[in-house]
Scaffold this motif. Structure first.
Motif, PDB file in Angstrom:
ATOM      1  N   GLU A 155       6.204  93.660  17.676  1.00 60.64           N
ATOM      2  CA  GLU A 155       5.801  94.189  18.978  1.00 60.64           C
ATOM      3  C   GLU A 155       6.973  94.755  19.769  1.00 60.64           C
ATOM      4  N   ASN A 179      -8.130  83.857  23.342  1.00 58.45           N
ATOM      5  CA  ASN A 179      -8.796  84.187  22.082  1.00 58.45           C
ATOM      6  C   ASN A 179      -8.089  83.485  20.923  1.00 58.45           C
ATOM      7  N   ASP A 180      -8.647  83.629  19.726  1.00 60.19           N
ATOM      8  CA  ASP A 180      -8.091  82.968  18.543  1.00 60.19           C
ATOM      9  C   ASP A 180      -6.719  83.526  18.167  1.00 60.19           C
ATOM     10  N   ASP A 181      -6.497  84.795  18.452  1.00 60.88           N
ATOM     11  CA  ASP A 181      -5.204  85.386  18.154  1.00 60.88           C
ATOM     12  C   ASP A 181      -4.094  84.682  18.939  1.00 60.88           C
ATOM     13  N   GLU A 182      -4.354  84.407  20.206  1.00 60.69           N
ATOM     14  CA  GLU A 182      -3.357  83.726  21.032  1.00 60.69           C
ATOM     15  C   GLU A 182      -3.176  82.276  20.582  1.00 60.69           C
ATOM     16  N   ARG A 183      -4.247  81.638  20.163  1.00 58.34           N
ATOM     17  CA  ARG A 183      -4.113  80.270  19.635  1.00 58.34           C
ATOM     18  C   ARG A 183      -3.298  80.275  18.341  1.00 58.34           C
ATOM     19  N   GLY A 184      -3.467  81.328  17.562  1.00 55.06           N
ATOM     20  CA  GLY A 184      -2.691  81.462  16.336  1.00 55.06           C
ATOM     21  C   GLY A 184      -1.212  81.631  16.624  1.00 55.06           C
ATOM     22  N   ARG A 185      -0.891  82.356  17.689  1.00 53.74           N
ATOM     23  CA  ARG A 185       0.509  82.515  18.077  1.00 53.74           C
ATOM     24  C   ARG A 185       1.119  81.165  18.420  1.00 53.74           C
ATOM     25  N   LYS A 226       1.930  79.265  15.353  1.00 52.50           N
ATOM     26  CA  LYS A 226       3.098  79.838  14.684  1.00 52.50           C
ATOM     27  C   LYS A 226       4.394  79.262  15.226  1.00 52.50           C
TER      28      LYS A 226
END
Length: 323
Positions: A69, A246-252, A255
């Protein structure tokens, strides 16, 4: 092995000011030009070059985003002029805290960074954080994100010895805060709305001259870690809880090793051990004066640098030749 406090001694505290000065002066060239991205890019590039002059093995733990990013100063990037040999330092940074402010020539834009011993700054993902802060002088636990807005205001008012309607709260002026603002109005609180720059908003609670008692509301998690580092140096209390849309932010979060998604972070969990906080004003604000270009070929900057282990706060006014 050096003592923990010796590690930051190897990176001169005032050298960190050179880094924020460089970013601030670069961004200042674009004040009022209406181009947020260009101002941010200029600050990022200048800050990165300045880091390379410091004898340290630094790692960015709070940066401009993840590698895919951000072209530079991304989370995990190595900085400093002594990779592998210098003291290992974790860096949290925001080369331009207040991009919109700068583009519109508004108040309180800053170049900021925090430095700490390796592993002492929370690797916060680039998500929102619910924030609650007060300055020094209050009993421990006076604020709590699990309490209501009214309960927190009343607790601070009681500790200060005033009525709740005498409390002044700083809040980012965002549509998402309409309910919060309505609750504060119902209590009768004074509200200091700021257009951007919540690091400066949190730090304002530590300065009696601002008359701000509390900071409330949600903003970027990286800025929350930076604000916590500042409060670690000068006193105060800070509570933060990551907010996931969202799930993307939870995935971050996963990580970066964050497993408890509802955890309420205390000040020392966001920034522990010895740490340094440095900021330079880009535009004039309540904390610092902005960059000034004088007719005699000189650029002036005003900065503040703080250190947790000593409690030292230094105000630095500098003159730089334009060339």
């Amino acid at each position: 092995m050096p003592k923990p406090s010796d590690i930051l001694d190897r990176v001169l505290v005032l050298e960190m000011v050179r880094v924020t000065e460089a970013a601030a002066m670069a961004a200042a060239k674009l004040i009022g030009r209406g181009d947020e991205k260009a101002a941010d890019a200029a600050a990022v590039e200048a800050m990165r070059r300045a880091f390379d002059t410091l004898q340290m093995d630094g790692t960015v733990v709070i940066g401009e985003g993840e590698r895919d990013e951000a072209p530079m100063l991304f989370i995990g990037e190595k900085v400093g002029g002594a990779p592998g040999t210098g003291p290992k330092i974790d860096i949290a940074l925001d080369p331009l805290e207040g991009t919109t402010i700068t583009a519109k020539a508004g108040p309180n834009a800053l170049a900021v960074l925090a430095a700490a011993e390796e592993g002492c700054l929370l690797n916060a993902p680039d998500v929102y954080m619910d924030k609650l802060a007060v300055g020094p002088g209050y009993p421990d636990g006076v604020i709590d994100l699990d309490k209501s807005v009214r309960e927190n205001v009343e607790a601070v008012a009681k500790a200060k010895g005033v009525a709740p309607d005498e409390i002044i709260v700083c809040v980012l002026d965002r549509p998402r805060h309409e309910t919060l603002i309505a609750e504060l109005r119902a209590i009768g609180c004074g509200i200091q709305l700021i257009p951007d720059g919540d690091v400066a908003g949190v730090i304002a609670t530590t300065d009696e001259d601002t008359t701000i008692d509390m900071y409330m509301g949600s903003g970027g998690a990286p800025e929350g870690v930076l604000a916590a580092a500042a409060l670690r140096c000068v006193g105060g209390q800070f509570k933060g809880r990551l907010l996931f849309r969202n799930d993307d932010e939870r995935g971050r979060a996963a990580k970066w090793g964050i497993t408890d998604l509802n955890k309420q972070y205390d000040l020392k969990e966001l920034a522990k051990g010895d740490c340094i906080f440095a900021a330079t004003g880009v535009t004039d604000g309540s904390l610092l004066e902005g960059v000034k270009s004088l007719r005699r070929g000189v650029i002036t900057t005003e900065s503040v640098v703080m250190r947790a282990s000593s409690g030292t706060v230094r105000w630095v006014k500098s003159e730089h030749q334009k060339d």
